[in-house]
Design an enzyme around this catalytic site. Structure first.
Site, short mmCIF file in Angstrom:
data_model
loop_
_atom_site.label_atom_id
_atom_site.label_comp_id
_atom_site.label_asym_id
_atom_site.label_seq_id
_atom_site.Cartn_x
_atom_site.Cartn_y
_atom_site.Cartn_z
CG HIS A 77 -17.87 4.37 19.23
ND1 HIS A 77 -18.51 4.02 20.41
CD2 HIS A 77 -16.73 3.66 19.21
CE1 HIS A 77 -17.77 3.15 21.07
NE2 HIS A 77 -16.69 2.92 20.36
CB CYS A 78 -23.46 4.84 19.69
SG CYS A 78 -22.63 6.03 20.77
CB ILE A 79 -26.13 2.63 16.04
CG1 ILE A 79 -26.79 3.85 16.69
CG2 ILE A 79 -27.20 1.64 15.60
CD1 ILE A 79 -27.52 3.55 17.97
CG ASP B 297 -22.12 1.52 22.03
OD1 ASP B 297 -20.92 1.34 21.73
OD2 ASP B 297 -22.56 2.60 22.42
#
Length: 419
Positions: free
Chosen positions: A259-261, A264
């Protein structure tokens, strides 16, 4: 009855928050809209890889329970919001789940309740979206309620760092909100780091992941030209990281996942474009490079097939590891999906093995993991190592493959082709 904590959302972020809070002695309710998930949680059946069924049973024994009834919010001293914040179809942040959660809690807040947003978002969300919704319900900041942002730092599969021993950044929309949020998290987190405000806390999270996004893009770009120049990039990185200062090792791969890289940094880029009217060029270039890697992987596979006088169409391609990260079951934004889709469009026969994923579904395709992957490796025209799960003896697999393409740099034998 009152609760020390209600956590909205019981996914990869919310359930660990519930776990550590409950095991520290707080009375905790996990508020989750999915009724099936609620039933399973209350039966001791976990859907999160980092929390086992036995650990969930310990939480239940400590007083934790899951609920789909929003009325539990009215009995909460603290409410932590851990809902998804994906990108919309146009690439802009989708905060609908956050807004829905805040609208649900606003009229139900008990006097003096603390609200903390943990969902990743762009700077200003807590001040400009969450705060006005609560105030519109007739509540006054610093008297009726307190509000802060604290970015989640959950790293699935990390056996060294969990929620308790990873420093927790906290920024309130007022000084008193910051103080109360620090006091709350200090009950179950070893180190809590207060910052100037909610905007600083929101931006800290985005900086962390943008830093990784850009540096991964750097080595992915280097992987392409080092291949053309016949330079072993993996050996280069091993040499560079011997420097005890001024360098941190990042590694190339088939793309970025989780989900992050992949997501975000786009929140930060979105806000810069929206408010300042110019692009965040580092983020946009990094996204372009990292998003190009699945296509590049397939082109390298075609080169290997050409050596054997074969075309992609009709060739058997075995993918090893389809999760976004080694030794976890999480498939969110895994580059394996796009690689498989490109291979299939080119006419290849795609198979896969992953010890954490028994059934893999993407686009209109549903595949079952190869049960005898040693035999599958021997039969495939090209084996692509996409995720270096510890179960895989990479050099042994490379030695038995017709062609073995290692995108993770784990193979050291002469039989492997490395990214």
């Amino acid at each position: 009855m009152s609760y020390d904590l209600v956590v909205i959302g019981q996914g990869y972020v919310g359930l660990p928050v519930s776990q550590y809070a409950a095991m520290s002695g707080l009375s905790v309710v996990g508020l989750e809209l999915n009724r099936e998930t609620v039933e399973n949680l209350n039966k001791g059946i976990s859907h999160i890889g980092d929390i086992s069924d036995s650990e969930l049973s310990e939480m239940l024994a400590a007083g934790y329970r899951a609920s789909s009834d929003a009325e539990v919010l009215s009995a909460a001293r603290t409410i932590v919001i851990c809902v998804p914040t994906p990108l919309g179809d146009a690439g802009s942040p989708d905060l609908s789940a956050v807004e829905s959660a805040v609208r649900s809690l606003a009229p139900r807040l008990s006097p003096g309740a603390l609200v903390v947003l943990e969902s990743t978002t762009y700077p200003g969300t807590t001040d400009d979206i969450v705060l006005p919704i609560i105030e519109a319900a007739g509540k006054s900041l610093d008297s009726d309620f307190f509000l802060a942002f604290s970015p989640e730092r959950i790293d699935p599969g990390n056996e060294k760092y969990g929620l308790k021993n990873t420093p927790k950044v906290v920024g309130g929309v007022s000084a008193e909100s910051t103080r109360r949020a620090v006091d709350f998290y200090s009950r179950f987190v070893d180190t809590v780091v207060p910052v100037k405000g909610a905007r600083e806390a929101e931006t800290a999270k985005l900086l962390e992941n943008t830093y990784r996004h850009i540096n991964i893009a750097l080595v992915n770009e280097m992987a392409k030209f080092c291949h053309e120049l016949d330079i072993d990039l993996w050996d280069v990185i091993d040499a560079a990281k011997t420097k005890p200062f001024g360098f941190q090792a990042f590694y190339p791969g088939p793309g970025v996942g989780g989900h992050c890289i992949p997501i975000d940094p786009n929140y930060l880029s979105y806000q810069v474009r929206k408010q300042l009217k110019y692009p965040f060029r580092f983020v946009e270039l990094a996204e372009e490079i990292n998003n190009s890697m699945p296509g590049y992987i397939v082109r390298r596979v075609q080169e290997l097939l050409n050596v054997d006088s074969r075309s992609l169409r009709g060739s058997s391609i075995l993918l090893l590891g389809v999760t976004y990260k080694a030794n976890v079951a999480d498939q969110r934004e895994s580059p394996a999906t796009e690689i498989a889709e490109i291979l299939e469009r080119g006419g290849a026969e795609v198979r896969y093995h992953d010890p954490f994923v028994s059934k893999w579904e993407y686009a209109n395709t549903s595949l079952i993991s190869e049960t005898d992957y040693d035999q599958a490796v021997k039969k495939a025209d090209v084996v692509i190592l996409l995720q270096a799960h510890t179960e895989y003896d990479v050099d042994a697999l490379a030695a038995t493959s017709i062609r073995f393409f290692d995108t993770r740099g784990g193979a050291r034998g002469a039989g492997a082709h490395r990214l």
